[in-house]
Scaffold this motif. Structure first.
Motif, PDB file in Angstrom:
ATOM      1  N   MET A   1      46.175  48.932  26.126  1.00 57.35           N
ATOM      2  CA  MET A   1      47.087  49.975  25.105  1.00 57.35           C
ATOM      3  C   MET A   1      48.229  50.335  26.005  1.00 57.35           C
ATOM      4  SD  MET A   1      46.076  53.069  22.803  1.00 57.35           S
ATOM      5  CE  MET A   1      47.073  53.223  21.226  1.00 57.35           C
ATOM      6  N   ILE A   2      49.496  50.435  25.621  1.00 54.77           N
ATOM      7  CA  ILE A   2      50.741  50.763  26.394  1.00 54.77           C
ATOM      8  C   ILE A   2      50.854  52.262  25.810  1.00 54.77           C
ATOM      9  CG2 ILE A   2      53.000  50.716  26.765  1.00 54.77           C
ATOM     10  CD1 ILE A   2      52.834  47.787  26.223  1.00 54.77           C
ATOM     11  N   PRO A   3      51.051  53.228  26.910  1.00 57.89           N
ATOM     12  CA  PRO A   3      51.016  54.658  26.633  1.00 57.89           C
ATOM     13  C   PRO A   3      52.543  54.674  25.850  1.00 57.89           C
ATOM     14  CG  PRO A   3      50.554  54.595  28.926  1.00 57.89           C
ATOM     15  CD  PRO A   3      50.539  52.980  28.457  1.00 57.89           C
ATOM     16  N   VAL A   4      52.683  55.877  25.063  1.00 58.38           N
ATOM     17  CA  VAL A   4      53.876  56.265  24.602  1.00 58.38           C
ATOM     18  C   VAL A   4      54.229  57.791  24.723  1.00 58.38           C
ATOM     19  CG1 VAL A   4      55.028  56.539  22.231  1.00 58.38           C
ATOM     20  CG2 VAL A   4      53.379  54.728  22.678  1.00 58.38           C
ATOM     21  N   VAL A   5      55.339  58.238  25.114  1.00 56.99           N
ATOM     22  CA  VAL A   5      55.547  59.748  25.262  1.00 56.99           C
ATOM     23  C   VAL A   5      55.873  60.176  23.899  1.00 56.99           C
ATOM     24  CG1 VAL A   5      57.224  61.419  26.471  1.00 56.99           C
ATOM     25  CG2 VAL A   5      56.075  59.184  27.636  1.00 56.99           C
ATOM     26  N   ASN A   6      55.256  61.333  23.656  1.00 62.15           N
ATOM     27  CA  ASN A   6      55.555  62.105  22.343  1.00 62.15           C
ATOM     28  C   ASN A   6      55.485  63.475  22.723  1.00 62.15           C
ATOM     29  OD1 ASN A   6      55.643  60.316  19.967  1.00 62.15           O
ATOM     30  ND2 ASN A   6      53.785  59.685  20.825  1.00 62.15           N
ATOM     31  N   THR A   7      56.614  64.213  22.427  1.00 64.08           N
ATOM     32  CA  THR A   7      56.765  65.827  22.295  1.00 64.08           C
ATOM     33  C   THR A   7      57.529  66.198  21.576  1.00 64.08           C
ATOM     34  OG1 THR A   7      56.656  67.460  24.071  1.00 64.08           O
ATOM     35  CG2 THR A   7      58.343  65.988  24.188  1.00 64.08           C
ATOM     36  N   GLU A   8      57.231  67.392  21.028  1.00 63.34           N
ATOM     37  CA  GLU A   8      58.076  67.878  20.076  1.00 63.34           C
ATOM     38  C   GLU A   8      58.060  69.497  20.158  1.00 63.34           C
ATOM     39  OE1 GLU A   8      55.522  67.954  15.947  1.00 63.34           O
ATOM     40  OE2 GLU A   8      54.508  66.506  17.239  1.00 63.34           O
ATOM     41  N   ILE A   9      58.870  70.129  19.270  1.00 66.59           N
ATOM     42  CA  ILE A   9      58.973  71.396  19.239  1.00 66.59           C
ATOM     43  C   ILE A   9      59.901  72.194  18.054  1.00 66.59           C
ATOM     44  CG2 ILE A   9      61.287  71.693  20.548  1.00 66.59           C
ATOM     45  CD1 ILE A   9      59.996  73.852  22.398  1.00 66.59           C
ATOM     46  N   LEU A  10      59.774  73.461  17.732  1.00 70.68           N
ATOM     47  CA  LEU A  10      60.543  73.716  16.453  1.00 70.68           C
ATOM     48  C   LEU A  10      61.654  74.694  17.192  1.00 70.68           C
ATOM     49  CD1 LEU A  10      60.772  74.451  13.491  1.00 70.68           C
ATOM     50  CD2 LEU A  10      59.564  76.231  13.834  1.00 70.68           C
ATOM     51  N   ILE A  11      62.891  74.403  16.952  1.00 69.39           N
ATOM     52  CA  ILE A  11      63.976  75.324  17.465  1.00 69.39           C
ATOM     53  C   ILE A  11      64.683  76.000  16.329  1.00 69.39           C
ATOM     54  CG2 ILE A  11      66.143  74.965  18.500  1.00 69.39           C
ATOM     55  CD1 ILE A  11      65.293  72.656  20.047  1.00 69.39           C
ATOM     56  N   ARG A  12      64.390  76.999  16.385  1.00 77.01           N
ATOM     57  CA  ARG A  12      65.207  78.208  15.112  1.00 77.01           C
ATOM     58  C   ARG A  12      66.699  78.365  15.248  1.00 77.01           C
ATOM     59  NH1 ARG A  12      60.521  80.729  13.087  1.00 77.01           N
ATOM     60  NH2 ARG A  12      58.863  80.346  14.604  1.00 77.01           N
ATOM     61  N   ARG A  13      67.275  76.744  14.975  1.00 79.56           N
ATOM     62  CA  ARG A  13      68.439  76.779  14.773  1.00 79.56           C
ATOM     63  C   ARG A  13      68.726  75.488  13.930  1.00 79.56           C
ATOM     64  NH1 ARG A  13      70.959  80.966  15.406  1.00 79.56           N
ATOM     65  NH2 ARG A  13      73.106  79.842  15.358  1.00 79.56           N
ATOM     66  N   PRO A  14      69.937  75.660  13.266  1.00 82.39           N
ATOM     67  CA  PRO A  14      70.188  74.412  12.262  1.00 82.39           C
ATOM     68  C   PRO A  14      70.248  73.206  12.946  1.00 82.39           C
ATOM     69  CG  PRO A  14      71.759  76.182  11.775  1.00 82.39           C
ATOM     70  CD  PRO A  14      70.955  76.636  13.179  1.00 82.39           C
ATOM     71  N   CYS A  15      69.793  72.108  12.082  1.00 80.25           N
ATOM     72  CA  CYS A  15      69.782  70.736  12.590  1.00 80.25           C
ATOM     73  C   CYS A  15      71.346  70.311  13.417  1.00 80.25           C
ATOM     74  CB  CYS A  15      69.644  69.607  11.852  1.00 80.25           C
ATOM     75  SG  CYS A  15      67.983  69.388  11.646  1.00 80.25           S
ATOM     76  N   ALA A  16      72.354  70.614  12.865  1.00 80.04           N
ATOM     77  CA  ALA A  16      73.696  70.427  13.351  1.00 80.04           C
ATOM     78  C   ALA A  16      73.882  71.185  14.709  1.00 80.04           C
ATOM     79  CB  ALA A  16      74.798  70.750  12.446  1.00 80.04           C
ATOM     80  N   GLU A  17      73.339  72.119  15.019  1.00 77.99           N
ATOM     81  CA  GLU A  17      73.554  72.872  16.045  1.00 77.99           C
ATOM     82  C   GLU A  17      72.620  72.110  17.217  1.00 77.99           C
ATOM     83  OE1 GLU A  17      73.004  77.316  18.054  1.00 77.99           O
ATOM     84  OE2 GLU A  17      73.505  77.250  15.974  1.00 77.99           O
ATOM     85  N   VAL A  18      71.403  71.849  16.777  1.00 77.78           N
ATOM     86  CA  VAL A  18      70.554  71.429  17.901  1.00 77.78           C
ATOM     87  C   VAL A  18      70.944  69.992  18.109  1.00 77.78           C
ATOM     88  CG1 VAL A  18      68.122  70.762  18.151  1.00 77.78           C
ATOM     89  CG2 VAL A  18      68.452  72.858  16.948  1.00 77.78           C
ATOM     90  N   PHE A  19      71.272  69.198  17.155  1.00 79.01           N
ATOM     91  CA  PHE A  19      71.831  67.588  17.323  1.00 79.01           C
ATOM     92  C   PHE A  19      73.182  67.761  18.528  1.00 79.01           C
ATOM     93  CE2 PHE A  19      74.981  64.420  16.631  1.00 79.01           C
ATOM     94  CZ  PHE A  19      74.220  63.380  16.829  1.00 79.01           C
ATOM     95  N   ASN A  20      73.992  68.746  18.021  1.00 78.12           N
ATOM     96  CA  ASN A  20      75.183  68.737  18.830  1.00 78.12           C
ATOM     97  C   ASN A  20      74.703  69.232  20.541  1.00 78.12           C
ATOM     98  OD1 ASN A  20      78.036  68.981  19.292  1.00 78.12           O
ATOM     99  ND2 ASN A  20      77.574  70.988  20.002  1.00 78.12           N
ATOM    100  N   ALA A  21      73.813  69.973  20.612  1.00 77.70           N
ATOM    101  CA  ALA A  21      73.315  70.335  21.993  1.00 77.70           C
ATOM    102  C   ALA A  21      72.938  69.271  22.746  1.00 77.70           C
ATOM    103  CB  ALA A  21      72.313  71.322  21.905  1.00 77.70           C
ATOM    104  N   PHE A  22      72.263  67.911  22.219  1.00 77.95           N
ATOM    105  CA  PHE A  22      71.841  66.790  22.784  1.00 77.95           C
ATOM    106  C   PHE A  22      73.047  65.718  22.869  1.00 77.95           C
ATOM    107  CE2 PHE A  22      68.141  69.245  22.101  1.00 77.95           C
ATOM    108  CZ  PHE A  22      67.332  68.953  23.135  1.00 77.95           C
ATOM    109  N   ALA A  23      74.013  65.920  22.057  1.00 72.91           N
ATOM    110  CA  ALA A  23      74.967  64.955  22.003  1.00 72.91           C
ATOM    111  C   ALA A  23      76.118  65.252  22.756  1.00 72.91           C
ATOM    112  CB  ALA A  23      75.512  64.748  20.579  1.00 72.91           C
TER     113      ALA A  23
END
Length: 152
Positions: A1-23
């Motif tokens: 079985m090939i490992p997969v990286v999965n991680t997640e978090i809740l960021i208390r800001r709107p999607c557009a702002e969080v998306f922009n931070a990564f784009a």
């Protein structure tokens, strides 16, 4: 079985702002890499630098869905990373990071997945602190103090 990286978090800001931070590398460079040759747009070939360690890596952006998803290849094209941004509650974003495509022996893949999970967790934590509190945690910069170049 090939490992997969999965991680997640809740960021208390709107999607557009969080998306922009990564784009937008002007924002991303405040919590992850120190330089980028451009923005995360579909088809872009980028180079990201972590100057504090004297390393860089090439990224090929495969897919961008505004305010929702970014997919890119990195690690010399050997792995694919997916950033997903999902509205959560009132003005918050549930962000997930998934990395697939690891190769090598099982031991090598497990070691890579563990290291990558840690790195993405530090990155998400730093993004959360910056976006919610305007605090730069420097978790990525300080993750390997023995490798830091003088002056960092």
């Amino acid at each position: 079985m090939i490992p997969v990286v999965n991680t997640e978090i809740l960021i208390r800001r709107p999607c557009a702002e969080v998306f922009n931070a990564f784009a937008d590398p002007d924002v991303t460079s405040r919590f992850w890499f120190t330089k980028s040759t451009g923005k995360m747009v579909a088809g872009a070939q980028l180079t990201w630098s972590w100057e504090m360690y004297g390393v860089s890596g090439d990224v090929r952006v495969k897919e961008v869905v505004p305010d929702s998803r970014i997919v890119f290849d990195w690690n010399e094209g050997r792995t694919t990373v997916e950033f997903d941004f999902r509205p959560w509650g009132d003005g918050m974003t549930h962000m997930t990071v998934k990395e697939t495509g690891m190769t090598g022996t099982l031991e090598e893949m497990v070691a890579y997945a563990a290291d990558s999970t840690g790195g993405f967790t530090w990155m998400l934590s730093a993004a959360k602190a910056l976006l919610e509190q305007d605090v730069q945690l420097n978790t990525v910069r300080d993750a390997h103090p023995e490798l830091l170049k003088p002056g960092w």
